[in-house]
Design an enzyme around this catalytic site. Structure first.
Site, mmCIF file in Angstrom:
data_model
loop_
_atom_site.group_PDB
_atom_site.id
_atom_site.type_symbol
_atom_site.label_atom_id
_atom_site.label_comp_id
_atom_site.label_asym_id
_atom_site.label_seq_id
_atom_site.Cartn_x
_atom_site.Cartn_y
_atom_site.Cartn_z
ATOM 1 N N HIS A 15 -1.394 -4.376 3.393
ATOM 2 C CA HIS A 15 0.027 -4.085 3.193
ATOM 3 C C HIS A 15 0.433 -5.416 4.352
ATOM 4 O O HIS A 15 -0.718 -5.915 5.063
ATOM 5 C CB HIS A 15 0.368 -3.217 4.578
ATOM 6 N N HIS B 126 -3.289 -7.576 4.695
ATOM 7 C CA HIS B 126 -4.783 -7.014 5.269
ATOM 8 C C HIS B 126 -4.665 -5.604 4.091
ATOM 9 O O HIS B 126 -3.747 -4.202 4.850
ATOM 10 C CB HIS B 126 -4.845 -7.011 6.868
#
Ligand code: SIN
Length: 278
Positions: free
Chosen positions: A254, A97
């Site tokens: 990440h 995300h």
């Protein structure tokens, strides 16, 4: 100060610096490295909460994101915590995300400072969304350039909870209908500092393309989610106590790896404000 890339895709480790005592010239160097490498890692920092907030403020106005409880005594900080006895639960950030992309002005960047780390596991991965865009075919890029995607805060909305089920260490609001509000952002955004185009969709918050149903959007979104995390676009950080990561949410995704049942992991997270994606 030394700045050394950690992978071909993105990421650089900075050493020989004390973030609590940065002069303006050092900060300018770090700011340039941030634009060039997208995520920076600095080990062995002894930052008190207010010092972390002060470092964050040098990057931009500090943002308090909604739906996640901040520390009572330090309201700009989220404690990203999983206790040793919290086994087989989902953890915060355990899917690819960009932080809070469903906000009208999503955060530009985030800082994560490790206080306690497991003896193994609990790494974080980042992926380069410039590369994700640039490696698409010309026809695909042309099509995506004109599209917007809808983002919602669904983990915090009416059907929320799936992403952080079972955690008692991090207080997340669930079931808030306001989180289900849809916000449309360009699928390809232009970074205001680098001028480069980056893919801006993610598996947690992007639900569909504007003007299309979820079912119609799903095949292409799934392709993009998969493409965006090709190993060549990524780097992986092994945390150590005192390490700090600073990343750009406008051009990276990440993922927090949840593979450390039986160990405590505690990091302090701060966020700085961004602009409306364009
Ligand atoms: C996050 O998504 O901000 C958490 C990342 C992590 O805990 O490694």
């Amino acid at each position: 100060m030394r700045i050394e890339p950690v992978a071909g895709g993105l990421g650089a480790e900075i050493s020989e610096v004390d973030l609590a005592r940065l002069d303006d010239a050092q900060f300018a160097q770090i700011r340039r490295a941030f634009t060039d490498h997208l995520v920076l890692f600095v080990r062995r920092q002894q930052l008190q909460p207010e010092q972390q907030v002060a470092v964050t403020r040098r990057f931009g106005p500090v943002l308090r994101v909604p739906y996640v409880a901040h520390l009572q005594e330090h309201p700009d900080i989220i404690a990203v915590l999983k206790e040793a006895d919290e086994r087989q639960i989902s953890t915060f950030g355990n899917a690819w995300h960009s932080d809070f992309s469903f906000l009208e002005e999503p955060p530009a960047g985030s800082l994560l400072h490790a206080l306690e780390v497991p003896p193994y596991g609990g790494d974080t991965l980042w992926s380069n969304m410039y590369m994700a865009y640039e490696t698409l075919s010309e026809g695909m890029r042309r099509m995506l350039d004109g599209l917007k995607a809808v983002h919602t805060g669904k983990p915090y909305g009416k059907e929320g909870g799936a992403g952080i089920k079972g955690s008692r260490s991090i207080q997340i609001t669930r079931g808030d209908p306001a989180a289900d509000r849809e916000t449309a952002h360009p699928v390809v955004r232009t970074h205001p500092e680098s001028g480069r185009k980056a893919l801006f969709v993610n598996a947690i918050y992007t639900t569909r393309f504007e003007g299309m149903t979820e079912a119609e959007s799903r095949p292409l979104l799934d392709f993009l989610f998969e493409h965006a995390i090709r190993p060549e676009f990524t780097c992986r950080f092994r945390w150590s106590p005192g390490a700090l990561a600073i990343w750009d949410n406008r051009c990276t995704l990440h993922y927090a790896v949840n593979d450390y049942d039986g160990s405590r992991r505690l990091l302090h997270r701060t966020t700085f404000a961004g602009e409306r994606p364009a």
